[in-house]
Design an enzyme around this catalytic site. Structure first.
Site, PDB file in Angstrom:
ATOM      1  N   ASP A  28       0.830  -1.209   0.000  1.00 40.85           N
ATOM      2  CA  ASP A  28       0.000   0.000   0.000  1.00 40.85           C
ATOM      3  C   ASP A  28       0.865   1.260   0.000  1.00 40.85           C
ATOM      4  O   ASP A  28       1.958   1.265   0.556  1.00 40.85           O
ATOM      5  CB  ASP A  28      -0.908  -0.032   1.249  1.00 40.85           C
ATOM      6  CG  ASP A  28      -2.066   0.937   1.132  1.00 40.85           C
ATOM      7  OD1 ASP A  28      -2.287   1.494   0.033  1.00 40.85           O
ATOM      8  OD2 ASP A  28      -2.750   1.152   2.142  1.00 40.85           O
ATOM      9  N   GLY A  29       0.319   2.301  -0.612  1.00 39.75           N
ATOM     10  CA  GLY A  29       0.966   3.617  -0.530  1.00 39.75           C
ATOM     11  C   GLY A  29       1.675   4.055  -1.803  1.00 39.75           C
ATOM     12  O   GLY A  29       2.440   5.025  -1.774  1.00 39.75           O
ATOM     13  N   HIS A  45       2.867   3.411  -9.023  1.00 43.18           N
ATOM     14  CA  HIS A  45       2.636   1.984  -9.293  1.00 43.18           C
ATOM     15  C   HIS A  45       3.858   1.348  -9.978  1.00 43.18           C
ATOM     16  O   HIS A  45       4.193   0.198  -9.711  1.00 43.18           O
ATOM     17  CB  HIS A  45       1.379   1.802 -10.146  1.00 43.18           C
ATOM     18  CG  HIS A  45       0.123   2.190  -9.411  1.00 43.18           C
ATOM     19  ND1 HIS A  45      -0.121   1.814  -8.112  1.00 43.18           N
ATOM     20  CD2 HIS A  45      -0.957   2.913  -9.788  1.00 43.18           C
ATOM     21  CE1 HIS A  45      -1.281   2.297  -7.716  1.00 43.18           C
ATOM     22  NE2 HIS A  45      -1.813   2.984  -8.714  1.00 43.18           N
ATOM     23  N   SER A  73      -7.348  -5.308  -5.559  1.00 46.92           N
ATOM     24  CA  SER A  73      -8.459  -5.904  -4.822  1.00 46.92           C
ATOM     25  C   SER A  73      -9.749  -5.740  -5.612  1.00 46.92           C
ATOM     26  O   SER A  73      -9.851  -4.862  -6.482  1.00 46.92           O
ATOM     27  CB  SER A  73      -8.582  -5.257  -3.445  1.00 46.92           C
ATOM     28  OG  SER A  73      -9.453  -4.171  -3.486  1.00 46.92           O
ATOM     29  N   LEU A 139      10.629 -20.631  -4.601  1.00 45.38           N
ATOM     30  CA  LEU A 139       9.609 -19.752  -3.993  1.00 45.38           C
ATOM     31  C   LEU A 139       8.249 -19.916  -4.676  1.00 45.38           C
ATOM     32  O   LEU A 139       8.158 -19.926  -5.900  1.00 45.38           O
ATOM     33  CB  LEU A 139      10.066 -18.291  -4.144  1.00 45.38           C
ATOM     34  CG  LEU A 139       9.068 -17.221  -3.689  1.00 45.38           C
ATOM     35  CD1 LEU A 139       8.941 -17.203  -2.166  1.00 45.38           C
ATOM     36  CD2 LEU A 139       9.478 -15.836  -4.191  1.00 45.38           C
TER      37      LEU A 139
HETATM   38  C1  FPP Z   1      -1.704   0.402  -3.366  1.00 46.17           C
HETATM   39  O1  FPP Z   1      -1.293   1.733  -3.477  1.00 46.17           O
HETATM   40  C2  FPP Z   1      -1.363  -0.309  -4.549  1.00 46.17           C
HETATM   41  C3  FPP Z   1      -2.253  -0.840  -5.453  1.00 46.17           C
HETATM   42  C4  FPP Z   1      -3.704  -0.790  -5.399  1.00 46.17           C
HETATM   43  C5  FPP Z   1      -1.769  -1.504  -6.619  1.00 46.17           C
HETATM   44  C6  FPP Z   1      -0.588  -2.371  -6.309  1.00 46.17           C
HETATM   45  C7  FPP Z   1       0.167  -2.530  -7.502  1.00 46.17           C
HETATM   46  C8  FPP Z   1       1.494  -2.683  -7.534  1.00 46.17           C
HETATM   47  C9  FPP Z   1       2.383  -2.755  -6.371  1.00 46.17           C
HETATM   48  C10 FPP Z   1       2.143  -2.786  -8.779  1.00 46.17           C
HETATM   49  C11 FPP Z   1       1.410  -3.677  -9.692  1.00 46.17           C
HETATM   50  C12 FPP Z   1       1.933  -5.014  -9.635  1.00 46.17           C
HETATM   51  C13 FPP Z   1       1.281  -5.985 -10.272  1.00 46.17           C
HETATM   52  C14 FPP Z   1       1.914  -7.308 -10.402  1.00 46.17           C
HETATM   53  C15 FPP Z   1      -0.050  -5.736 -10.859  1.00 46.17           C
HETATM   54  P1  FPP Z   1      -2.400   2.799  -3.568  1.00 46.17           P
HETATM   55  O2  FPP Z   1      -2.615   3.150  -4.996  1.00 46.17           O
HETATM   56  O3  FPP Z   1      -3.614   2.351  -2.841  1.00 46.17           O
HETATM   57  O4  FPP Z   1      -1.708   3.989  -2.832  1.00 46.17           O
HETATM   58  P2  FPP Z   1      -2.408   5.121  -1.975  1.00 46.17           P
HETATM   59  O5  FPP Z   1      -3.191   4.424  -0.912  1.00 46.17           O
HETATM   60  O6  FPP Z   1      -1.249   5.897  -1.445  1.00 46.17           O
HETATM   61  O7  FPP Z   1      -3.261   5.904  -2.920  1.00 46.17           O
END
Ligand code: FPP
Length: 253
Positions: A28-29, A45, A73, A139
């Site tokens: 997250d973040g 991202h 999600s 893994l």
């Molecule tokens: C949370 O940060 C991150 C996500 C919802 C997407 C996670 C995606 C990746 C780590 C990269 C993608 C990897 C793959 C394999 C698809 P946020 O956007 O909720 O951040 P915020 O809460 O600061 O807005």
């Protein structure tokens, strides 16, 4: 300390460091990381993907056998369409461009979550990476994509109900093991440790059934900043935790 050859010198150098058999990560973040640098969320991202590669590498080096990461999600569909498309593109790129490296590193990849609503080409890509790495013995990397814990449990209930109505299963024979077999994660041990970055202290529908007894560690850093130092800090905290699984005495893992 284990004599598992997968555990490298780095891990051996830290006596007393407990290595979880199954590590779950809520990444997250990314958005906040980008905003704090005056960059668009998409860059957050992309930096998140780099951090994902880093934790895969760390898990291999430190001997974590199973790593499950939450990357999209079922609730993320409420985000702007452009951002959703971008995250989907990142998954495609991650699967396509990292496949060779993952394969070479003996990583077995699985993508869990509902496939309904995903484009056919993405579904093929997912099938492809799962098939190509299916016999790898290193893994176990599980990417939770289009995943929600409640949806997973609901789907499991539906499957069990179908078996009951087909006369293949009696309601009185339904046990926790029956439910486990119907979950996406069947075959994986429950996560010992779940990490969430960015300071939020929630599990947000991640591995709800499987995480019943997981240790939770929340770190302040945003996901793209999560590095080996952060990883070691979390493992040190985990190593101090006493896991009782509802009992009264510490149990060894
Ligand atoms: C949370 O940060 C991150 C996500 C919802 C997407 C996670 C995606 C990746 C780590 C990269 C993608 C990897 C793959 C394999 C698809 P946020 O956007 O909720 O951040 P915020 O809460 O600061 O807005």
């Amino acid at each position: 300390m284990s004599s598992d050859p997968a555990i490298t010198t780095t891990a051996r150098q830290a006596p007393g460091l407990k290595i979880p058999v199954h590590l779950g990560v809520i990444m997250d973040g990314n958005g906040r990381w980008a905003r704090s640098r005056g960059k668009p969320r998409t860059e957050g991202h992309m930096a998140g993907v780099k951090a994902l590669r880093r934790i895969v590498d760390l898990s291999i080096r430190y001997g974590v056998a199973n790593l499950t990461v939450f990357s999209f999600s079922s609730e993320n569909w409420s985000r702007p369409r452009d951002e959703i498309n971008f995250i989907f593109t990142l998954l495609r790129r991650f699967v396509a461009s990292d496949l060779e490296t993952l394969y070479r590193n003996n990583v077995r990849v699985r993508i869990i979550g509902t496939r309904l609503g995903l484009e056919a080409s993405l579904q093929r890509l997912i099938d492809d990476v799962e098939q190509k790495t299916a016999l790898n013995t290193g893994l176990n990397l599980t990417v939770a994509f289009n995943y929600g814990g409640r949806a997973e449990i609901t789907e499991a209930i539906r499957r069990i109900a179908v078996a009951v109505s087909a006369g293949e299963l009696r309601p009185e024979d339904i046990t926790e093991a029956t439910v486990e077999r119907a979950l996406y994660t069947y075959g994986l041990p429950d996560p010992d440790l779940i990490i969430r970055t960015s300071g939020e202290q929630r599990v947000s529908n991640f591995l709800l059934w499987q995480g019943a007894y997981s240790e939770l560690v929340f770190v302040e850093q945003n996901w793209p900043d999560f590095d080996e130092r952060s990883f070691l800090g979390v493992l040190e905290e985990y190593s101090l935790r006493e896991r009782r699984f509802g009992g009264v005495e510490a149990q060894s893992l």
